[in-house]
Design a protein around this motif. Structure first.
Motif, PDB file in Angstrom:
ATOM      1  N   LYS A 260      19.423 -27.298-111.310  1.00  0.00           N
ATOM      2  CA  LYS A 260      20.899 -27.373-111.329  1.00  0.00           C
ATOM      3  C   LYS A 260      21.499 -26.093-110.750  1.00  0.00           C
ATOM      4  CE  LYS A 260      21.680 -30.144-115.377  1.00  0.00           C
ATOM      5  NZ  LYS A 260      21.654 -29.933-116.805  1.00  0.00           N
ATOM      6  N   GLN A 261      20.913 -24.966-111.182  1.00  0.00           N
ATOM      7  CA  GLN A 261      21.407 -23.660-110.735  1.00  0.00           C
ATOM      8  C   GLN A 261      21.236 -23.525-109.212  1.00  0.00           C
ATOM      9  OE1 GLN A 261      19.301 -20.799-113.062  1.00  0.00           O
ATOM     10  NE2 GLN A 261      20.747 -19.146-112.669  1.00  0.00           N
ATOM     11  N   CYS A 262      20.111 -23.981-108.700  1.00  0.00           N
ATOM     12  CA  CYS A 262      19.837 -23.847-107.263  1.00  0.00           C
ATOM     13  C   CYS A 262      20.757 -24.763-106.446  1.00  0.00           C
ATOM     14  CB  CYS A 262      18.371 -24.178-106.974  1.00  0.00           C
ATOM     15  SG  CYS A 262      17.276 -22.872-107.531  1.00  0.00           S
ATOM     16  N   VAL A 263      21.001 -25.976-106.952  1.00  0.00           N
ATOM     17  CA  VAL A 263      21.896 -26.899-106.238  1.00  0.00           C
ATOM     18  C   VAL A 263      23.293 -26.285-106.165  1.00  0.00           C
ATOM     19  CG1 VAL A 263      23.063 -29.152-106.373  1.00  0.00           C
ATOM     20  CG2 VAL A 263      20.589 -29.003-106.788  1.00  0.00           C
ATOM     21  N   ALA A 264      23.755 -25.753-107.308  1.00  0.00           N
ATOM     22  CA  ALA A 264      25.101 -25.159-107.339  1.00  0.00           C
ATOM     23  C   ALA A 264      25.185 -23.990-106.357  1.00  0.00           C
ATOM     24  CB  ALA A 264      25.426 -24.698-108.762  1.00  0.00           C
ATOM     25  N   TYR A 265      24.141 -23.160-106.318  1.00  0.00           N
ATOM     26  CA  TYR A 265      24.168 -21.996-105.437  1.00  0.00           C
ATOM     27  C   TYR A 265      24.109 -22.432-103.966  1.00  0.00           C
ATOM     28  CZ  TYR A 265      23.415 -17.297-103.702  1.00  0.00           C
ATOM     29  OH  TYR A 265      23.565 -16.101-103.043  1.00  0.00           O
ATOM     30  N   ALA A 266      23.255 -23.425-103.685  1.00  0.00           N
ATOM     31  CA  ALA A 266      23.107 -23.894-102.295  1.00  0.00           C
ATOM     32  C   ALA A 266      24.415 -24.494-101.769  1.00  0.00           C
ATOM     33  CB  ALA A 266      21.982 -24.918-102.204  1.00  0.00           C
ATOM     34  N   LYS A 267      25.261 -25.008-102.695  1.00  0.00           N
ATOM     35  CA  LYS A 267      26.557 -25.565-102.276  1.00  0.00           C
ATOM     36  C   LYS A 267      27.604 -24.475-102.102  1.00  0.00           C
ATOM     37  CE  LYS A 267      26.861 -30.123-104.360  1.00  0.00           C
ATOM     38  NZ  LYS A 267      27.275 -30.759-105.619  1.00  0.00           N
ATOM     39  N   SER A 268      27.508 -23.416-102.919  1.00  0.00           N
ATOM     40  CA  SER A 268      28.593 -22.430-102.910  1.00  0.00           C
ATOM     41  C   SER A 268      28.337 -21.252-101.959  1.00  0.00           C
ATOM     42  CB  SER A 268      28.834 -21.896-104.328  1.00  0.00           C
ATOM     43  OG  SER A 268      27.691 -21.195-104.756  1.00  0.00           O
ATOM     44  N   ARG A 269      27.091 -20.916-101.734  1.00  0.00           N
ATOM     45  CA  ARG A 269      26.784 -19.759-100.887  1.00  0.00           C
ATOM     46  C   ARG A 269      26.941 -20.121 -99.409  1.00  0.00           C
ATOM     47  NH1 ARG A 269      26.393 -14.322-100.157  1.00  0.00           N
ATOM     48  NH2 ARG A 269      24.658 -13.773 -98.808  1.00  0.00           N
ATOM     49  N   LYS A 270      27.793 -19.342 -98.739  1.00  0.00           N
ATOM     50  CA  LYS A 270      28.047 -19.649 -97.321  1.00  0.00           C
ATOM     51  C   LYS A 270      27.422 -18.578 -96.427  1.00  0.00           C
ATOM     52  CE  LYS A 270      31.911 -22.742 -97.356  1.00  0.00           C
ATOM     53  NZ  LYS A 270      32.168 -22.915 -98.790  1.00  0.00           N
ATOM     54  N   GLN A 271      26.748 -19.012 -95.388  1.00  0.00           N
ATOM     55  CA  GLN A 271      26.269 -18.127 -94.326  1.00  0.00           C
ATOM     56  C   GLN A 271      26.489 -18.866 -93.010  1.00  0.00           C
ATOM     57  OE1 GLN A 271      24.409 -14.647 -94.733  1.00  0.00           O
ATOM     58  NE2 GLN A 271      26.141 -15.146 -96.066  1.00  0.00           N
ATOM     59  N   PHE A 272      26.768 -18.143 -91.955  1.00  0.00           N
ATOM     60  CA  PHE A 272      27.046 -18.744 -90.638  1.00  0.00           C
ATOM     61  C   PHE A 272      28.143 -19.809 -90.727  1.00  0.00           C
ATOM     62  CE2 PHE A 272      22.577 -17.379 -90.674  1.00  0.00           C
ATOM     63  CZ  PHE A 272      22.570 -16.493 -89.607  1.00  0.00           C
ATOM     64  N   GLY A 273      29.090 -19.585 -91.664  1.00  0.00           N
ATOM     65  CA  GLY A 273      30.260 -20.465 -91.746  1.00  0.00           C
ATOM     66  C   GLY A 273      30.047 -21.746 -92.536  1.00  0.00           C
ATOM     67  N   SER A 274      28.854 -21.985 -93.060  1.00  0.00           N
ATOM     68  CA  SER A 274      28.705 -23.208 -93.884  1.00  0.00           C
ATOM     69  C   SER A 274      27.766 -22.950 -95.065  1.00  0.00           C
ATOM     70  CB  SER A 274      28.220 -24.375 -93.042  1.00  0.00           C
ATOM     71  OG  SER A 274      27.061 -24.006 -92.362  1.00  0.00           O
ATOM     72  N   ALA A 275      27.796 -23.900 -96.018  1.00  0.00           N
ATOM     73  CA  ALA A 275      26.965 -23.746 -97.226  1.00  0.00           C
ATOM     74  C   ALA A 275      25.489 -23.714 -96.824  1.00  0.00           C
ATOM     75  CB  ALA A 275      27.236 -24.904 -98.176  1.00  0.00           C
ATOM     76  N   ILE A 276      24.716 -22.840 -97.475  1.00  0.00           N
ATOM     77  CA  ILE A 276      23.296 -22.740 -97.076  1.00  0.00           C
ATOM     78  C   ILE A 276      22.566 -24.064 -97.309  1.00  0.00           C
ATOM     79  CG2 ILE A 276      23.057 -20.214 -97.295  1.00  0.00           C
ATOM     80  CD1 ILE A 276      21.738 -20.773-100.081  1.00  0.00           C
ATOM     81  N   GLY A 277      23.071 -24.897 -98.262  1.00  0.00           N
ATOM     82  CA  GLY A 277      22.442 -26.187 -98.543  1.00  0.00           C
ATOM     83  C   GLY A 277      22.488 -27.136 -97.362  1.00  0.00           C
ATOM     84  N   ALA A 278      23.355 -26.844 -96.388  1.00  0.00           N
ATOM     85  CA  ALA A 278      23.442 -27.700 -95.203  1.00  0.00           C
ATOM     86  C   ALA A 278      22.220 -27.515 -94.297  1.00  0.00           C
ATOM     87  CB  ALA A 278      24.722 -27.380 -94.430  1.00  0.00           C
ATOM     88  N   ASN A 279      21.472 -26.435 -94.526  1.00  0.00           N
ATOM     89  CA  ASN A 279      20.252 -26.223 -93.739  1.00  0.00           C
ATOM     90  C   ASN A 279      19.097 -27.022 -94.355  1.00  0.00           C
ATOM     91  OD1 ASN A 279      21.220 -23.985 -91.944  1.00  0.00           O
ATOM     92  ND2 ASN A 279      21.572 -23.054 -93.957  1.00  0.00           N
ATOM     93  N   GLN A 280      18.349 -27.673 -93.477  1.00  0.00           N
ATOM     94  CA  GLN A 280      17.287 -28.529 -94.011  1.00  0.00           C
ATOM     95  C   GLN A 280      16.210 -27.732 -94.744  1.00  0.00           C
ATOM     96  OE1 GLN A 280      15.145 -31.063 -91.219  1.00  0.00           O
ATOM     97  NE2 GLN A 280      15.693 -32.813 -92.490  1.00  0.00           N
ATOM     98  N   SER A 281      16.016 -26.477 -94.333  1.00  0.00           N
ATOM     99  CA  SER A 281      14.983 -25.677 -95.020  1.00  0.00           C
ATOM    100  C   SER A 281      15.375 -25.444 -96.478  1.00  0.00           C
ATOM    101  CB  SER A 281      14.736 -24.358 -94.303  1.00  0.00           C
ATOM    102  OG  SER A 281      15.949 -23.782 -93.934  1.00  0.00           O
ATOM    103  N   ILE A 282      16.687 -25.368 -96.759  1.00  0.00           N
ATOM    104  CA  ILE A 282      17.140 -25.221 -98.152  1.00  0.00           C
ATOM    105  C   ILE A 282      17.094 -26.577 -98.852  1.00  0.00           C
ATOM    106  CG2 ILE A 282      19.113 -24.646 -99.642  1.00  0.00           C
ATOM    107  CD1 ILE A 282      17.972 -22.114 -98.448  1.00  0.00           C
ATOM    108  N   SER A 283      17.596 -27.609 -98.184  1.00  0.00           N
ATOM    109  CA  SER A 283      17.627 -28.922 -98.862  1.00  0.00           C
ATOM    110  C   SER A 283      16.202 -29.435 -99.106  1.00  0.00           C
ATOM    111  CB  SER A 283      18.475 -29.932 -98.082  1.00  0.00           C
ATOM    112  OG  SER A 283      17.904 -30.192 -96.830  1.00  0.00           O
ATOM    113  N   ASN A 284      15.271 -29.069 -98.222  1.00  0.00           N
ATOM    114  CA  ASN A 284      13.873 -29.473 -98.460  1.00  0.00           C
ATOM    115  C   ASN A 284      13.334 -28.828 -99.733  1.00  0.00           C
ATOM    116  OD1 ASN A 284      13.674 -31.119 -96.257  1.00  0.00           O
ATOM    117  ND2 ASN A 284      12.508 -29.690 -94.992  1.00  0.00           N
ATOM    118  N   ARG A 285      13.719 -27.568 -99.950  1.00  0.00           N
ATOM    119  CA  ARG A 285      13.256 -26.893-101.188  1.00  0.00           C
ATOM    120  C   ARG A 285      13.827 -27.592-102.413  1.00  0.00           C
ATOM    121  NH1 ARG A 285      14.134 -21.568 -98.472  1.00  0.00           N
ATOM    122  NH2 ARG A 285      12.130 -21.334 -97.433  1.00  0.00           N
ATOM    123  N   ILE A 286      15.116 -27.961-102.317  1.00  0.00           N
ATOM    124  CA  ILE A 286      15.747 -28.673-103.440  1.00  0.00           C
ATOM    125  C   ILE A 286      15.013 -30.013-103.662  1.00  0.00           C
ATOM    126  CG2 ILE A 286      17.890 -29.843-104.202  1.00  0.00           C
ATOM    127  CD1 ILE A 286      18.340 -26.845-104.217  1.00  0.00           C
TER     128      ILE A 286
END
Ligand SMILES: Cc1cc2nc3c(=O)[nH]c(=O)nc-3n(C[C@H](O)[C@H](O)[C@H](O)COP(=O)(O)OP(=O)(O)OC[C@H]3O[C@@H](n4cnc5c(N)ncnc54)[C@H](O)[C@@H]3O)c2cc1C
Length: 380
Positions: A260-286
């Motif tokens: 839950k904590q990781c999903v929330a962080y992946a949605k809120s943390r922005k790098q390169f103008g978008s949430a890090i969760g938008a990167n497949q390398s992050i969503s694959n980890r989730i």
């Protein structure tokens, strides 16, 4: 096949989660200073959770294995103190089962109420410095004399050792009989000849006291023996089946919280103008974390179901222990990666799970030992 928990089990989960969330006070500081939370332990005793693991004639609630596992999963999700989670799991899966399985009425009536009260601690004394995975190579001895048993030897890396009031001691009553020469004793630590010591700083699970117990010619009455002489290793195997099956149940809850904590962080943390969760390398980890969580849950509850059917679960116990312990390490590392530098700094309380998870690869039989057992039970 019914995967639903009953209404009562769901209510117990919600209640246990809320209770566990109220614990874990000053954890950052206690982890740094390796301090056990004795107040939280008393709260656990007061809450009645321990009673679920004890039969009704000993003032318990006698929950079935599925209910026990559900309560522990919820406890792990609510409580961030993994040392406290292991303390609880050790009591209910390594101390209660052998006493309840072969203890005399006198032993049960003497020790179970004290353990339920929360101010009397017990340790499980199997491992020695030269006998870890190969527990049968233990050197601790118990020699029968006309006055009782004389105990000698040293047990190492033992949870609760520095503050133990009682030790379940595995020792050789006949060194020539191999596995059949091991017997088990309930030894109170206030007798002459016992030395309790504290391990130096450890990698994780720092809030669980750990150390060694030395027996120097201690004398205990014959009535301190737990079960018949020579049945120590069969009691060990019986207890180990419970321990391997369920000692990591709290970690499944911890993995749910971590996710839950990781999903929330992946949605809120922005790098390169978008949430890090938008990167497949992050969503694959989730996705991997979620899949591990589900795999662990399925194995945990399947093993509980087998136990509730009165079936043997030696294979499932080892698979459950192996899968949850390895999954918790992998998911804890994923959590650190997802949080970047915040994951690495102690103050953000992400990295602690990774340090704590590592212990799970070792206690109750290492991953290598579980693989050996699984391969053997698979017919190799
Ligand atoms: C946090 C924690 C809590 C613990 N609590 C307790 C407790 O309460 N009571 C207690 O009695 N003990 C406890 N232990 C001790 C634990 O049970 C032992 O550490 C464990 O059994 C491994 O023994 P060892 O450390 O001597 O390693 P070893 O047995 O020396 O193993 C070293 C390495 O060799 C590998 N290895 C050994 N034999 C084989 C084999 N046949 N095949 C493949 N690989 C093998 C192991 O997997 C490991 O990687 C605890 C340990 C930890 C870390």
């Amino acid at each position: 096949m019914d995967f639903n928990l009953s209404k009562e089990q769901q209510e117990l989960k919600s209640k246990t989660y809320a209770f566990a969330k109220s614990l874990s006070k000053d954890l950052l500081k206690r982890d740094k200073e390796s301090v056990f939370d004795s107040d939280a332990w008393k709260e656990i005793a007061k809450n009645g959770l321990l009673k679920g693991f004890v039969p009704k004639n000993l003032d318990g609630f006698d929950w079935d294995a599925t209910t026990r596992v559900a309560a522990l999963e919820a406890f792990g999700e609510g409580c961030s103190d993994n040392g406290l989670c292991l303390a609880l799991s050790s009591l209910v899966w390594t101390i209660f089962p052998p006493i309840l399985s072969v203890g005399t009425d006198e032993q049960k009536n003497k020790y179970i109420p004290k353990l339920l009260a929360g101010d009397f601690f017990a340790a499980d004394g199997i491992t020695e410095e030269s006998a870890g995975s190969d527990a049968i190579a233990m050197k601790a001895s118990a020699s029968l004399t006309k006055d009782g048993y004389r105990l000698n030897g040293k047990k190492s890396y033992i949870g609760f050792a520095p503050i133990a009031d009682l030790v379940i001691l595995f020792a050789k009553t006949d060194p020539n009989m191999g596995a059949w020469g091991v017997s088990t004793f309930l030894v109170e630590t206030d007798i002459d000849g016992i030395t309790l010591s504290h391990n130096n700083e450890k990698m994780g699970l720092r809030t669980l006291p750990m150390g060694s117990i030395k027996f120097d010619n201690c004398l205990v009455p014959e009535s301190a023996r737990l079960g018949e002489e020579g049945v120590g290793m069969s009691l060990f195997n019986e207890s180990m089946e419970w321990e391997r099956s369920f000692i990591l149940a709290t970690q499944v809850g911890t993995m749910a919280r971590q996710l839950k904590q990781c999903v929330a962080y992946a949605k809120s943390r922005k790098q390169f103008g978008s949430a890090i969760g938008a990167n497949q390398s992050i969503s694959n980890r989730i996705a991997d974390m979620r899949t591990r969580l589900e795999t662990c849950r399925l194995l945990l509850y399947k093993t509980a179901w087998l136990k509730d059917q009165g079936k043997t679960a030696a294979l499932e116990a080892s698979m459950t222990k192996l899968t949850i312990s390895e999954a918790f390490v992998s998911s804890s590392l994923d959590a650190v990666r997802i949080h970047g530098a915040r994951g690495y700094l102690s103050e953000f309380e992400i990295e602690r799970d990774l340090r704590d998870a590592t212990g799970g690869l070792i206690y109750a039989g290492t991953s290598d030992i579980q693989r050996n057992l699984i391969a053997r039970l698979a017919g190799l």
